[in-house]
Design a protein around this motif. Sequence first.
Motif, short mmCIF file in Angstrom:
data_model
loop_
_atom_site.label_atom_id
_atom_site.label_comp_id
_atom_site.label_asym_id
_atom_site.label_seq_id
_atom_site.Cartn_x
_atom_site.Cartn_y
_atom_site.Cartn_z
N UNK A 176 0.83 -1.20 0.00
CA UNK A 176 0.00 0.00 0.00
C UNK A 176 0.87 1.25 0.00
N UNK A 177 0.24 2.38 0.17
CA UNK A 177 0.94 3.66 0.09
C UNK A 177 1.83 3.87 1.32
N UNK A 178 2.87 4.69 1.22
CA UNK A 178 3.74 4.96 2.37
C UNK A 178 2.94 5.52 3.54
N UNK A 179 3.25 5.01 4.73
CA UNK A 179 2.54 5.44 5.93
C UNK A 179 1.44 4.50 6.37
N UNK A 180 1.07 3.51 5.54
CA UNK A 180 0.07 2.52 5.95
C UNK A 180 0.62 1.65 7.06
N UNK A 181 -0.14 1.50 8.14
CA UNK A 181 0.31 0.73 9.30
C UNK A 181 -0.51 -0.53 9.55
N UNK A 182 -1.71 -0.63 8.98
CA UNK A 182 -2.55 -1.82 9.10
C UNK A 182 -3.24 -2.10 7.78
N UNK A 183 -3.44 -3.38 7.49
CA UNK A 183 -4.19 -3.82 6.30
C UNK A 183 -4.94 -5.09 6.70
N UNK A 184 -6.16 -4.94 7.17
CA UNK A 184 -6.87 -6.06 7.78
C UNK A 184 -8.37 -5.94 7.58
N UNK A 185 -9.12 -6.88 8.18
CA UNK A 185 -10.59 -6.93 8.08
C UNK A 185 -11.03 -6.98 6.61
N UNK A 186 -10.39 -7.85 5.87
CA UNK A 186 -10.67 -7.95 4.42
C UNK A 186 -11.82 -8.89 4.14
N UNK A 187 -12.62 -8.51 3.14
CA UNK A 187 -13.63 -9.40 2.55
C UNK A 187 -13.43 -9.39 1.04
N UNK A 207 -5.23 1.43 8.17
CA UNK A 207 -4.84 2.46 9.13
C UNK A 207 -3.49 3.01 8.68
N UNK A 208 -3.21 4.25 9.05
CA UNK A 208 -1.92 4.83 8.67
C UNK A 208 -1.40 5.72 9.79
N UNK A 209 -0.33 6.42 9.52
CA UNK A 209 0.34 7.20 10.56
C UNK A 209 -0.51 8.36 11.07
N UNK A 210 -1.60 8.70 10.38
CA UNK A 210 -2.52 9.71 10.90
C UNK A 210 -3.49 9.13 11.92
N UNK A 211 -3.47 7.79 12.08
CA UNK A 211 -4.37 7.06 12.98
C UNK A 211 -5.83 7.30 12.63
N UNK A 212 -6.11 7.35 11.32
CA UNK A 212 -7.49 7.41 10.83
C UNK A 212 -7.69 6.23 9.90
N UNK A 213 -8.74 5.45 10.15
CA UNK A 213 -8.95 4.20 9.43
C UNK A 213 -9.89 4.42 8.25
#
Length: 333
Positions: A176-187, A207-213
């Motif tokens: 994903x793009x730089x700064x992405x911290x989570x990649x989950x809850x996929x369907x 989720x990313x470094x801004x802590x907005x999902x």
Amino acid sequence: MVTRRTVLGAAAGLGIGLGVGTGLGGALPAAAAAAPGGFPDYRFLGVAFDKNALAYNPTGELIFPCIRGTAGRVPNALGRYYLYYAPHDAPGGICLAYGDHLYERFTEYRGNPIVTRNWAPHYTVSHISSPHVMWNDDVNEMWLYFHGENTTTRLARSKNGIDFTYDKVVLSTSMLYPGATEASYARVFRHDLPAVGGRYVMLFMINDTTNRRSIGWGWSRDGRDWTFSQTPLIRPQDVGVQNISGPHLVKRGGSAYVIYHCNKEAGGTLLITEVGNGFTRRDHLGVFHTPLSGAPDNGRCAAPSFGTEGGVEYMFYEAGERLSGAIAVARAV
């Protein structure tokens, strides 16, 4: 009366269903009501099972239900329907319950968890969770997508929906793009995107470094190898909230929609956005479903999964606070 807004005839490729009855202990729906886009509402029926009576529930909280039909798919199935779910907190573990009617209580599979946080030689992680099972008509298998750690989404495959073989990592933050911290809850859903040669679509939480999902998305020809958009499909600021997650693709009236939940501080509701069949639209339609203020929702509903039988629509969903949730069932009215 608080109702459940959902999609009539919207569960993309589920092939599952329900009969008439109230075995979960709720009251029968009485009157229909209009939701965004002309979708009907839902009314709570009950919980899918008593989580306190489960043999396996190490953390007292359950999330991310996924309901799938077995008829014509799984030989000698334990029931007509398989319900997948998991604890989120460590150790997590992918779990299974089964039943013959979606309006009745489900029975826990005594071999839970069917997938654990240790799967040598493939991985050892703190937890695994968020099971999404897709029936893959191309190979006549149940394909299980799940996360662990939060940076990584994995794929396992099964002929019977119980015994899985590990396949591969299908999504990670490195894709994903730089700064992405989570990649989950996929369907994952069977959905054609001719413009990019896609036959499957994945929706997931970033989720990313801004802590907005946000809601991310990607496409694939085979469900194994993926191309991911480097721009979120839906951002929380687009709909005026802090965080969104738990996306599900639904179809109605020749178009495609994404249903997802927002943080409890913003109402704990399910929201709906029309993306169109080509995923080129971003029409935010507002609240799809409002949680009960009391139990089991306690002001939060999340991660819906849909099914039909005999023209009756049901929604399984995560009810309650994220770290004390249960699996609830509602019926279209």
